[in-house]
Every structure is written in structure tokens, then in C-alpha cells.
Write a protein that holds these residues in place. Structure first.
Motif, PDB file in Angstrom:
ATOM      1  N   UNK A 147      35.162  30.544  50.830  1.00 19.02           N
ATOM      2  CA  UNK A 147      34.472  29.567  49.972  1.00 19.02           C
ATOM      3  C   UNK A 147      34.391  28.212  50.682  1.00 19.02           C
ATOM      4  N   UNK A 148      35.518  27.815  51.314  1.00 18.07           N
ATOM      5  CA  UNK A 148      35.545  26.550  52.044  1.00 18.07           C
ATOM      6  C   UNK A 148      34.505  26.556  53.161  1.00 18.07           C
ATOM      7  N   UNK A 149      34.474  27.651  53.931  1.00 21.12           N
ATOM      8  CA  UNK A 149      33.499  27.733  55.025  1.00 21.12           C
ATOM      9  C   UNK A 149      32.074  27.572  54.491  1.00 21.12           C
ATOM     10  N   UNK A 150      31.761  28.251  53.404  1.00 18.10           N
ATOM     11  CA  UNK A 150      30.413  28.174  52.837  1.00 18.10           C
ATOM     12  C   UNK A 150      30.104  26.784  52.298  1.00 18.10           C
ATOM     13  N   UNK A 190      29.832  25.750  61.687  1.00 18.51           N
ATOM     14  CA  UNK A 190      30.855  26.191  60.735  1.00 18.51           C
ATOM     15  C   UNK A 190      31.039  27.696  60.706  1.00 18.51           C
ATOM     16  N   UNK A 191      30.422  28.406  61.633  1.00 21.26           N
ATOM     17  CA  UNK A 191      30.600  29.861  61.671  1.00 21.26           C
ATOM     18  C   UNK A 191      31.113  30.369  63.015  1.00 21.26           C
ATOM     19  N   UNK A 192      31.158  29.503  64.030  1.00 25.77           N
ATOM     20  CA  UNK A 192      31.659  29.934  65.341  1.00 25.77           C
ATOM     21  C   UNK A 192      33.161  30.192  65.259  1.00 25.77           C
ATOM     22  N   UNK A 193      33.636  31.137  66.038  1.00 27.44           N
ATOM     23  CA  UNK A 193      35.043  31.539  65.996  1.00 27.44           C
ATOM     24  C   UNK A 193      35.868  30.618  66.881  1.00 27.44           C
ATOM     25  N   UNK A 194      36.583  29.678  66.253  1.00 27.69           N
ATOM     26  CA  UNK A 194      37.475  28.774  66.987  1.00 27.69           C
ATOM     27  C   UNK A 194      38.730  28.554  66.165  1.00 27.69           C
ATOM     28  N   UNK A 195      39.799  28.212  66.874  1.00 25.33           N
ATOM     29  CA  UNK A 195      41.055  27.910  66.186  1.00 25.33           C
ATOM     30  C   UNK A 195      40.891  26.650  65.332  1.00 25.33           C
ATOM     31  N   UNK A 214      41.803  26.524  56.593  1.00 29.20           N
ATOM     32  CA  UNK A 214      43.099  26.722  55.926  1.00 29.20           C
ATOM     33  C   UNK A 214      43.556  25.462  55.211  1.00 29.20           C
ATOM     34  N   UNK A 215      43.437  24.338  55.907  1.00 29.84           N
ATOM     35  CA  UNK A 215      43.877  23.066  55.316  1.00 29.84           C
ATOM     36  C   UNK A 215      43.091  22.770  54.040  1.00 29.84           C
ATOM     37  N   UNK A 216      41.778  22.936  54.150  1.00 20.70           N
ATOM     38  CA  UNK A 216      40.946  22.684  52.975  1.00 20.70           C
ATOM     39  C   UNK A 216      41.226  23.698  51.863  1.00 20.70           C
ATOM     40  N   UNK A 217      41.473  24.952  52.246  1.00 20.59           N
ATOM     41  CA  UNK A 217      41.733  25.989  51.239  1.00 20.59           C
ATOM     42  C   UNK A 217      42.958  25.642  50.405  1.00 20.59           C
ATOM     43  N   UNK A 256      37.473  42.132  66.832  1.00 25.44           N
ATOM     44  CA  UNK A 256      37.390  40.963  65.960  1.00 25.44           C
ATOM     45  C   UNK A 256      37.412  41.388  64.503  1.00 25.44           C
ATOM     46  N   UNK A 257      38.310  40.793  63.755  1.00 23.67           N
ATOM     47  CA  UNK A 257      38.445  41.130  62.334  1.00 23.67           C
ATOM     48  C   UNK A 257      38.766  39.873  61.557  1.00 23.67           C
ATOM     49  N   UNK A 258      38.105  39.721  60.435  1.00 25.02           N
ATOM     50  CA  UNK A 258      38.368  38.565  59.596  1.00 25.02           C
ATOM     51  C   UNK A 258      39.673  38.703  58.860  1.00 25.02           C
ATOM     52  N   UNK A 259      40.265  37.590  58.567  1.00 26.20           N
ATOM     53  CA  UNK A 259      41.468  37.602  57.763  1.00 26.20           C
ATOM     54  C   UNK A 259      41.435  36.509  56.735  1.00 26.20           C
ATOM     55  N   UNK A 260      40.244  35.963  56.504  1.00 25.04           N
ATOM     56  CA  UNK A 260      40.121  34.809  55.618  1.00 25.04           C
ATOM     57  C   UNK A 260      40.209  35.228  54.166  1.00 25.04           C
ATOM     58  N   UNK A 261      40.891  34.402  53.407  1.00 23.35           N
ATOM     59  CA  UNK A 261      40.944  34.607  51.969  1.00 23.35           C
ATOM     60  C   UNK A 261      39.606  34.229  51.342  1.00 23.35           C
ATOM     61  N   UNK A 262      39.462  34.604  50.086  1.00 23.15           N
ATOM     62  CA  UNK A 262      38.244  34.198  49.362  1.00 23.15           C
ATOM     63  C   UNK A 262      38.134  32.683  49.352  1.00 23.15           C
ATOM     64  N   UNK A 263      39.262  32.006  49.187  1.00 15.07           N
ATOM     65  CA  UNK A 263      39.234  30.544  49.155  1.00 15.07           C
ATOM     66  C   UNK A 263      38.773  29.991  50.497  1.00 15.07           C
ATOM     67  N   UNK A 264      39.253  30.586  51.593  1.00 12.56           N
ATOM     68  CA  UNK A 264      38.813  30.136  52.909  1.00 12.56           C
ATOM     69  C   UNK A 264      37.319  30.401  53.120  1.00 12.56           C
TER      70      UNK A 264
END
Length: 857
Positions: free
Chosen positions: A126-129, A152-157, A164-167, A116-124
Motif C-alpha cells: 500500500x505504501x509503495x502504491x 518507486x518500483x525498482x528493487x533497491x534496499x 518499511x519505515x512508512x508501513x 526474486x520473490x516479494x516479501x512485502x506486507x499488504x501495508x508495504x
């Protein structure tokens, strides 16, 4: 553009879709149906309570938070910090439009491969937080907060698509620097630490703008995995002060250092730092300087109980009674980022705190001892000092008399206190009502102790009979004919009972309530509720001697009202508040009302000044360096000296000091602390506080009272002749006079009744009327004028009088032999045996009474 974004996202998440079996066209549809706008709620920030220094600058007293966070601007953050975040978390941050496709695909492929590896941008990120913060800010319980976090932290598609949409939408609305600022302010750094400013202060004891390169990289390392890389667990085997690497070398905070060094390498790779900077930072050990914020009032010992009062002011002000499960004020305090500027005077607070702790220890073997002091500003209600002898503690596992979370100064809704009996300090309210009802301080009352005080007027709920209640004076005197002024100066119980006997108990209660701007400490009105024994309370005659539990803050409010020309101002602890955006928040305000007229207040201060200069308060006065400042005061001691008070004020500041049994019934006059009688310690503490107040605030002279409050008024004395002694005494008492029984007297009144009184007619109101019992032995002297001398003498003798005969020439021959006059006169009162002189007419010389002349021839 939306369709294109959907295609890109679908491509990015195709490996994950393959694993889940979700069709690509489904992901596109889901993406297009997501909201395009992200509502960013205010971040939870710590609130700070401030005291104001003498120079007007704020000094942090305590912090409150669910999330220890302080938002700071982009320019306040170290450039190292911003570069470390971008290089370590999202190197293409300033190039992509919110979704880093390359990073996302790499992360998805890695996850597909089992790593498991993250690939989220800083903007993503930020959105999650933001989504976490939005839901957690609405949560009312810890369970709801945990559920919001997990959602908002569980790993789901689905979650990935939403982020991504919000970012993408966030990138359209905000600049890159604004997004990076938001990210660095919202990010978690382990435990309750959020945002780079709180993290810099907590982990390194510095500010976000002052972080070194190595420190900045260590902080950004924590963001990647807060619970793994945090720096406040020195006992951790892999990330503690003594962690050991694979070669057996001790490397402090090994896991954080490895992540930090990775970030330093990325910063060099991105040309954000030089090779020299990189190597120097790499060589530095990870060396945190853990600096916990002073969370809660317990972290501020000198101000703890006042701090607690402030928190209750916030909770009471902003609570919504309709929501039983949460206090909005408490949530605002914990999450609203408030800056709360209080009324406390640091000089006065230090004086109060040091004086109390010098004289009254937190605990003694002989009693559960308590002591408190509170000062308020006259005319405003601003609390200037609030201290007590115990150590503030809210940990239920820490026990002992020296620890207490209850604020002795406050009412029940400001710290759980049920108050204390104020004793004779409560007499000021009877003094006030005495003047209100038209009496004078120089008017006297019959203050003799008696076994039956009879019935007291009470228009609130019916007159009250005192029964066998017969309190004594503190010094044991039997009492006398004392003025209201003397009663006040010397705090005479029987004097105040006699004063109350002429007043309306309801009026005394109303005057007390108005001056205190409060009732009982338990929140009930005076005369309602139950006492510590569970007995029903009524505002009866005993209440005038201070038997109801009152909060010291309420007594301080009353003394400030008297000193402030009768204007009572509810106490306040906060001057102003700003929220996390720096905008003003409405604060609880003092409500000022004219409790008594200025004239009545002037009459009260006239008497209460003399308590200080020549009465029971002089013990405090002679210990003061500022004894020339005009001051009013009143002492108080309850039954068996279980509570003792010293209360008073200048024209600027009112202070109330108490030493009490918190529980139990120890006599403080029989208890000694460091060689001093516990009951007398109030007279050491109060002067120390008021000296500082007088030096700092000064004090003006009090207004002179109107003459009508000083003169000795006169009144008609009831005629009680012929009444039974008890009836005569009651008639005089009802008319406001005292009386004395001064033996018996010869009188024509029936035997055993009042035969004489002095004075009669008019006399000074309240003065003593001398009464004498009739012996019943005085009758009317028979009128014998005009009677024959012998007949007259016989009549007087028969009536029991002695007769003395005298002769006088008669002017009329027909009066010869008749009684011309008598003394005492007919009808006058005289007791039997009294000599009655009768004058008998005789013939003039040469006149025999028949008109014939005589001769010698």
C-alpha cells in the motif's frame, strides 16, 4: 521503539545487505533518519459526466481517467475479495505491525538464492502504491509519470527500507480495515484499471460487492503481477482464452487460473472458505466478461458534442494560464474523481439528435454538409440540447466528412469551431437598436435598392462609406417604402440597410454583443480579426446582414435574451460537481446582464412573433403541433445560400438550427437531400425540437410593447423647394423620410430645382414625400390695381399674360377708368399665358363723372 524497529528491519534485510556490502549500522541510521509520516495524496479516480433522467436520477454519459478507478468503502467490497487479498498476499496481515519479518526474510533469502520473490506486507505494498500515486499525481508529462513509476518500483534496499519505515507509521495511524480498504482501492489490475471496483466492472461486468469467490480470487491474482495475470488479452498463449497447459489441454487464462487456484488454496488453509466452496470455485473456468467503460465523449454518440462542450467547460474553468505545459482542468477531469451533473435535457437532446440525423446525413457527395442544433433555457443560460449531423471522432486516423471533432455549435474555445455566417438572423440586432434609438416598428423607411447607400454613422471608429455595395432582396424586389415591421417579417435586406442608415453602426454592434454575451466565434470582438479569405474584418454596413462568423450557441443566447425580457445569460453546461470525496466543487456559473430594456425586448418580440405567424418563419410554424404556443423567430440565409438558419424561442426555451457548408461554397438551394431542398431542412428540424420543448416547458405570452414602439411618429418635413433634386433627396433621407420624383410642375422656383413637395409641414416619419421638378415658368403677376385701364392691360400683356376686362360701378367718381381689382392678384405666381381679370371702375348711371346731373329733357 525506533531502534528496535531498526534492528528488526536490519535483521530482515541482512541477506540483501550482505549482497550489497552495506553495513548493518548504516541501515539502522538510514531507517531512523527516514520521515516517520506518510502523506497520502488523493487517489487518481475516474470522472463521470451525467445526464439527468426525466425522473431526476443521473445517467452516466461518459467517463474520463488516467487511472480507471472508483473508490469504494470497506463494506462495499465482497468478503471473498478481502479474504482473498489477505490469504494470497499477506496471511499475517492482521497480526504484524506493518512489516511481516517472516515474509521479508523468506523473500530476501529467496532473492539471495537467485529467485526474486516479494516479501512485502499488504501495508508495504500500500505504501509503495501511495508513493507512486503521490509522485504521478504531480507529473505533468507521460515521461514524468514513467519516471515516478520507475523510482518507486525498482528493487533497491533503500526503497525497501523506506517502505518499511512508512508501513510502521501507517499502522500506527490507521486501522487494519482502513489499510486494507486503501490497498484494494489503489492496487493496479493491468492497463489503466485500478482498484477493485473498476476491476470488477471491467473484467466481470459486476460490482466489487457482488463478486463470486472464483471471480474475487482471479482479481486478486492479477494484483500479484498485473501485466502477466490480466484477463483482457485473449490472444496470449499463456494467459489467453485459448492458452494451453503442459499436457496440451486448453485452459482459458492458464496463468491467472494457476495463481487464482493458489489463492483459493490459501483461503481454505486460512479457514476463510469451506472445502465445498473451495472445490466449487476450483472447478470454475476463468471466464471474464470484459466490459470497457465508456471512456471519453466518443463512447457516447448521442451526447458526444455536448459531452465535449462539458470537458471544455472544465478545462477552461480550472486552467491556470501561468502553467503553459499542463491544463489543470484536464488533469482534474482525468484524475479528480469528479461527478459532473450536466444541464442537458435527455428528452430534448433525443429530439434534436434524431431530427438532425433523420434529415441531414453525415456526408453527401455534393457538399461538405454540416448541421447543428442547440437549445438553451431562457433566463438561466442552461444548455438543454446540443447535436450535430457528424459522428464525433478524435482519432486522426479516422477520416471522412462524416467524422468531426469540431463542435459546430460552440465558439473556438469550446471545440475549435470558427462559426458560420448567420445571415438574416443577425437582423434582430438592428431591430433592437432601431427601438433603442427611439424608432417605432410601424415607422417606414425608404427601402429601395440603390447603387450608392452613402455614408453610415459609426461612433466606434469613424463613419463608413458603403461605396458601391448594393445588395438585393432575396426575392429580387426593387424595394419600397416599407415599415420596420414589414422588413422584419419578410426579412428585407434593403429595408434593414435603410434602417441602419438612420442608426449608429456602433450601437448595432454593441447591442449584438450584449444580447449574445459574445462576439465572433473565433473569440474576437465583432468587427475585428480576419475572415476565411484572410481579409481584415470591420463592422461595416454589410455586417448588419450577418456576414461575420457567429457560433450558434451565441445566437441561441441572443434569442433567449429577447424572449427573456432582455436579460442575456451566458451559456452553461454544468449544474453541479462533486469531487472524489463527495464534496461540492465550484462550477462555472452563468452571468446574466440586462442587455436591452424590458420595453425594447417587448418591442422586439412584437415584431418577431409576426415573423412566425405571417412572415418567413411561418414555414416552421405550420409544421408544429404546438403552434399555439407564443413564439418568436427569425430565418437566415447567407449569400448564395451557403448557410441557412432557423432561430427562435418561446418564453422558456430558445433553439437555433443551422444547415451549412462546413467548407466549400455549395448553394444549398440547388442541393437536394432525399428529395428535399437542403436549404429548407432547417424548417423540418427546428419544429421537431421546439414541439418537445413546448410540450415539456410550456410557454407564456410575451409582454405587450409600449405604445411608442407601435405608433407612427410624425416629424417636420424639410422644405426642399428650390433645391437641386439630389440635395433635396439627401435632406429628406437625413431627416428620415423617403421620397418619390413625380414629374415636373409649373413653378417660380428655378428651372430644374424642386418646384413642389407634398406633404410639407409635418408627416409620418419615414413616409415618402412627393417631389416635382420646377419648369421655372411661373413669375409674379404685376400689380396693376389703381392704374389706368389701358396702361394696366399694356403692362400685363407685356408680362405675357392674357387680359380679361370687366367693369364695375365705382363708388368714388375718381376711380372711374381705373383698375379696381385683379385676379390673380399682384405678386401672386402665375405662368405666362394665364388670364388675368381686371375690374375697371365705371360711372354710375346718370353720373358722367364730373358731378353734373343728366336729364332727358
Amino acid at each position: 521503539m525506533s531502534a528496535l524497529a531498526g534492528v528488526l528491519v536490519t535483521a530482515a534485510v541482512t541477506p540483501a545487505l550482505a549482497v550489497t556490502g552495506m553495513a548493518a549500522n548504516n541501515s539502522i541510521t538510514m531507517f531512523e533518519n527516514l520521515p516517520g509520516y506518510l502523506e497520502i495524496d488523493p487517489l487518481a479516480q475516474k470522472s463521470t459526466i451525467y445526464a439527468m433522467k426525466p425522473d431526476g436520477t443521473p445517467s452516466a454519459m461518459a467517463y474520463f481517467y488516467d487511472d480507471n478507478r472508483e473508490e469504494v468503502a470497506f463494506d462495499y467490497m465482497s468478503q471473498y475479495l478481502k479474504d482473498a487479498a489477505v490469504a494470497g498476499e499477506d496471511p499475517r496481515f492482521y497480526e504484524h505491525g506493518g512489516v511481516d519479518v517472516v515474509g521479508t526474510v523468506r523473500g530476501a533469502l529467496s532473492t539471495l538464492g537467485g529467485n526474486t520473490q516479494g516479501g512485502s506486507s499488504i501495508t508495504q505494498q500500500y505504501v509503495k502504491n501511495v508513493l507512486v500515486n503521490n509522485d504521478m499525481s504531480k507529473a505533468k508529462t507521460e515521461e514524468e509519470r514513467q519516471a515516478a513509476w520507475e523510482e518507486h518500483t525498482k528493487t533497491t534496499v533503500d526503497r525497501k527500507l523506506k517502505e518499511m519505515r512508512y508501513a510502521i507509521s501507517v499502522e500506527k495511524k490507521y486501522t487494519k480495515d482502513e489499510i486494507l480498504t486503501g490497498y484494494l482501492n489503489i492496487a493496479g489490475f493491468g492497463g489503466q484499471v485500478y482498484g477493485v471496483q473498476a476491476a470488477a466492472q471491467y473484467y466481470f461486468g459486476t460490482n466489487a460487492r457482488d463478486l463470486s469467490l472464483a471471480q474475487a480470487a482471479s482479481l486478486i491474482a492479477i494484483v500479484n503481477w498485473p501485466e502477466k495475470f490480466r484477463l483482457d488479452m485473449p490472444d496470449s498463449e499463456t494467459n489467453g482464452a485459448n492458452s494451453v497447459d503442459k499436457q496440451g489441454n486448453v485452459v482459458p487464462y492458464l496463468e491467472n487460473k494457476e495463481r487464482r487456484d493458489y489463492i483459493l488454496g490459501k483461503m481454505l488453509e486460512e479457514k476463510k472458505i469451506t472445502k465445498e466452496e473451495h472445490d466449487a470455485a476450483l472447478a470454475e473456468p476463468v471466464a471474464p466478461k470484459i466490459t470497457p467503460p465508456s471512456h471519453g465523449c466518443q463512447a457516447s454518440p448521442s451526447y458526444a458534442y455536448f459531452c465535449d462542450y462539458v470537458t471544455w467547460e472544465i478545462k477552461n474553468k480550472f486552467d491556470d494560464p501561468a502553467t503553459d505545459d499542463v491544463n489543470e482542468g484536464a488533469r482534474l477531469l482525468a484524475r479528480g474523481g469528479l461527478d459532473i451533473y450536466t444541464t442537458i435535457d435527455m428528452d430534448l437532446q433525443n429530439a434534436a439528435n434524431s431530427a438532425i440525423h433523420e434529415y441531414v446525413p453525415g456526408s453527401i457527395a455534393e457538399a461538405n454538409i454540416g448541421s447543428s442544433a442547440v437549445s438553451v433555457e431562457v433566463g438561466t443560460g442552461r444548455i438543454l440540447a446540443m447535436a450535430q449531423n457528424t459522428t464525433y471522432n478524435v482519432d486522426p486516423e479516422v477520416t471522412g466528412d462524416q467524422y468531426d471533432a469540431v463542435n459546430y455549435n460552440a465558439t473556438i474555445d469550446y471545440g475549435s469551431s470558427h462559426g458560420f455566417q448567420p445571415g438574416s438572423t443577425f437582423k434582430i440586432f438592428t431591430l433592437g437598436e432601431w427601438l433603442i434609438e427611439g424608432h417605432s416598428v410601424n415607422e417606414t423607411v425608404d427601402a429601395r435598392r440603390r447603387s450608392d447607400w452613402g455614408t453610415f454613422k459609426n461612433t466606434c471608429g469613424g463613419d463608413i462609406n458603403a461605396g458601391d455595395w448594393n445588395p438585393r432582396n432575396d426575392e429580387g424586389e426593387a424595394g419600397g417604402n416599407w415599415s420596420a415591421l414589414y422588413n422584419t417579417q419578410q426579412s428585407k435586406n434593403t429595408g434593414f440597410i435603410a434602417m441602419a442608415k438612420q442608426l449608429d453602426l456602433c450601437g448595432i454592434k454593441n447591442t449584438a454583443t450584449a444580447l449574445m454575451s459574445a462576439g465572433r466565434a473565433d473569440g474576437k470582438p465583432l468587427g475585428e480579426g480576419v475572415n476565411e479569405n484572410g481579409d481584415q474584418i470591420t463592422f461595416g454596413p454589410s455586417a448588419i446582414l450577418g456576414t461575420e462568423e457567429i457560433a450558434p450557441i451565441s445566437m441561441a443566447t441572443a434569442f433567449a435574451a429577447v424572449a427573456g425580457k432582455g436579460k442575456s445569460c451566458t451559456p452553461i453546461a454544468i449544474d453541479r460537481i462533486t469531487d472524489g470525496k463527495g464534496e461540492a466543487v465550484e462550477v462555472p456559473k452563468s452571468t446574466c446582464t440586462q442587455a436591452v430594456t424590458e420595453d425594447v425586448a417587448a418591442g422586439m418580440t412584437y415584431a418577431l412573433q409576426r415573423v412566425m405567424t405571417g412572415g418567413t418563419g411561418s414555414t416552421s410554424l405550420y409544421r408544429m403541433d404546438t403552434s399555439d404556443t407564443p413564439m418568436i423567430g427569425k430565418t437566415g440565409t447567407t449569400d448564395d445560400a451557403e448557410a441557412t438558419w432557423m432561430s427562435g424561442a418561446s418564453s422558456k426555451v430558445a433553439t437555433v438550427v443551422g444547415v451549412y457548408n462546413v467548407t466549400g461554397h455549395t448553394n444549398l438551394r440547388e442541393t437536394y437531400i432525399n428529395g428535399e431542398q437542403a436549404a429548407g431542412l432547417r424548417h423540418y428540424i427546428w419544429p421537431r425540437i421546439m414541439d418537445v420543448a413546448n410540450f415539456k416547458y410550456g410557454g407564456d405570452g410575451f409582454p405587450d410593447p409600449k405604445e411608442e414602439y407601435l405608433v407612427t411618429p410624425t416629424a417636420n418635413v424639410p422644405n426642399v423647394l428650390g433645391l437641386a433634386p439630389e440635395a433635396a433627396q439627401k435632406a429628406l433621407e437625413d431627416a428620415g423620410f423617403a421620397w418619390s420624383m413625380d414629374g415636373d410642375v409649373d413653378s417660380d422656383q428655378p428651372k430644374g430645382t424642386i418646384g413642389a413637395q407634398n406633404p410639407s409641414g409635418t408627416a409620418p416619419r419615414g413616409s415618402a414625400i412627393s417631389l416635382k421638378i420646377s419648369r421655372g415658368n411661373v413669375t409674379a403677376v404685376p400689380n396693376v390695381v389703381g392704374a389706368q385701364a389701358d396702361q394696366a392691360e399694356a403692362a400685363l400683356t407685356a408680362a405675357g399674360y392674357r387680359v380679361d376686362r370687366k367693369e364695375q360701378d365705382a363708388t368714388d367718381p375718381s376711380q372711374v377708368g381705373l383698375v379696381l381689382s385683379q385676379t390673380p392678384g399682384g405678386g401672386e405666381k402665375a405662368k405666362p399665358g394665364t388670364k388675368v381679370t381686371i375690374v375697371i371702375g365705371k360711372a354710375k348711371d346718370g353720373n358722367n363723372g364730373n358731378g353734373e346731373g343728366g336729364g332727358d329733357g
